[in-house]
Design an enzyme around this catalytic site. Sequence first.
Site, PDB file in Angstrom:
ATOM      1  N   GLY A   1      46.930  39.845  31.378  1.00  9.21           N
ATOM      2  CA  GLY A   1      47.832  38.901  32.013  1.00  9.21           C
ATOM      3  C   GLY A   1      48.036  37.649  31.168  1.00  9.21           C
ATOM      4  CB  THR A   2      45.637  35.592  29.233  1.00  8.11           C
ATOM      5  OG1 THR A   2      44.759  35.452  30.358  1.00  8.11           O
ATOM      6  CG2 THR A   2      45.640  34.321  28.425  1.00  8.11           C
ATOM      7  CG  ASN A   4      44.642  32.575  40.651  1.00 12.87           C
ATOM      8  OD1 ASN A   4      45.712  31.975  40.632  1.00 12.87           O
ATOM      9  ND2 ASN A   4      43.578  32.125  40.024  1.00 12.87           N
ATOM     10  CD  GLN A  39      45.044  37.646  41.698  1.00 13.24           C
ATOM     11  OE1 GLN A  39      44.749  38.502  42.530  1.00 13.24           O
ATOM     12  NE2 GLN A  39      44.207  37.286  40.740  1.00 13.24           N
ATOM     13  CB  SER A  78      46.444  41.634  34.530  1.00 17.40           C
ATOM     14  OG  SER A  78      45.243  41.911  33.885  1.00 17.40           O
ATOM     15  N   GLY A  79      46.330  45.008  34.294  1.00 14.01           N
ATOM     16  CA  GLY A  79      45.842  46.273  34.848  1.00 14.01           C
ATOM     17  C   GLY A  79      44.567  46.175  35.653  1.00 14.01           C
ATOM     18  CG  HIS A  80      41.351  43.191  34.813  1.00 15.11           C
ATOM     19  ND1 HIS A  80      40.416  42.356  35.362  1.00 15.11           N
ATOM     20  CD2 HIS A  80      42.234  42.389  34.184  1.00 15.11           C
ATOM     21  CE1 HIS A  80      40.721  41.097  35.050  1.00 15.11           C
ATOM     22  NE2 HIS A  80      41.818  41.100  34.339  1.00 15.11           N
ATOM     23  CB  THR A 129      46.401  51.426  17.257  1.00 18.03           C
ATOM     24  OG1 THR A 129      46.675  51.553  15.862  1.00 18.03           O
ATOM     25  CG2 THR A 129      46.231  52.797  17.880  1.00 18.03           C
ATOM     26  CB  CYS A 183      30.963  26.275  35.785  1.00 19.97           C
ATOM     27  SG  CYS A 183      29.512  25.319  35.545  1.00 19.97           S
TER      28      CYS A 183
END
Length: 382
Positions: free
Chosen positions: A72-73, A152, A180, A200-202, A238, A323
Amino acid sequence: MNRLVYLDNAATTKMSKPAYDAMLPFLGDWFGNPSSVYSIGRGAKKAVENARDRIAGAIGALPEEIFFVSGGTESDNWAIKSVAQMMKSKGRHIITSAIEHPAVLNTLKHLEKEGYDVTYLGVDKYGQIQLSELQGKIHSGTILITIMAANNEIGTVLPISEIGKIAQDNGVLFHTDAVQAVGHIPVNVREMGIDLLSFSGHKLGGAKGVGVLFTKKGLELPPLLHGGGQERGGRSGTENVAGIASVAAALDDKLLQLPSRSVTQMRDRLINGLLAIPGSRLTGDPVNRLPGIASFIFEDIEGEALLLMLDQCGICASSGSACSSGSVKPSHVLLAIGMPYEAAYGSLRLSLSEGNTDDEIGYVIEKLPGIIETLRYMSSDE
Ligand code: PLP
């Protein structure tokens, strides 16, 4: 193993079975480089193109409008920096919201240093922008509106179709960070007037390290990476074949489960259960919110301490405070929705997936009041 209740699915989520299975051939016998001519290379190439077709279909795009990147970034960076670069002869003004992910905000901060002018739209207590304010900020030098589809931290779903319409009516490009949203709520780039979209896939059950950028046909972005010319010259290197195959399978699987009634019901049970705790508040839009995000503020609580105590009970969650370099800062999103500085420290985000169960929700509702009480007692003693 002790009980583990994973409620941090907005950070990352377990791979779905179809996604996992889709990867295996490309980690095994079909390991060929998709750019090679022999059969195991051609097989890999076919898998990438098949994934592109399915992902395009899932968001109402054409296959040639889909580019695979690393997450995503990267997708947000490529979209925003490219539009800034391509459109600078027209103007240098970009409009965004105050509650974007750092992948967008820090990209814009970088562009500000290069002389771009960025308007950060404020949000109301639910995290919603005012469309009239957006309209009012557009001028002849405005080149891009980049506003997220869903937040998010607080789960607010933004009025993407309305933003798309304003962008179109004013001849301004519209990018949305839909990390999201895709796979969680319906997203259709054509119906929503979106010119560029990142996801984003994850976050939807696919592998980590795969992102997608949709760019409307005709928008030729400058290449992100120069090299062997993969991804139609836009993003050389690749391809992550197994990861890409997993994301297409994960998205197909997620769409079959939309609307996620079981997730929404578990979310609402969590919300009702935890709002019974004295000094608790829901953050985000109570109606227009993601099915899987329940987010709260607990008065007189330190979010990090809460996370540690939840962890001791096997509950994985997150707090809006991040943090960084040794200091815990309250989240910019919570400050933007008007939370006082001290209150913003006591935030908790519980994010669900189809993998969670009613029993787990019951466990959290049972454990949390005692933890909050203990923490408040401890801090009143200090
Ligand atoms: N945008 C939003 C709204 C997110 O929630 C995230 C991840 O938390 C990102 C962008 C970044 O995605 P990735 O981790 O794939 O780079």
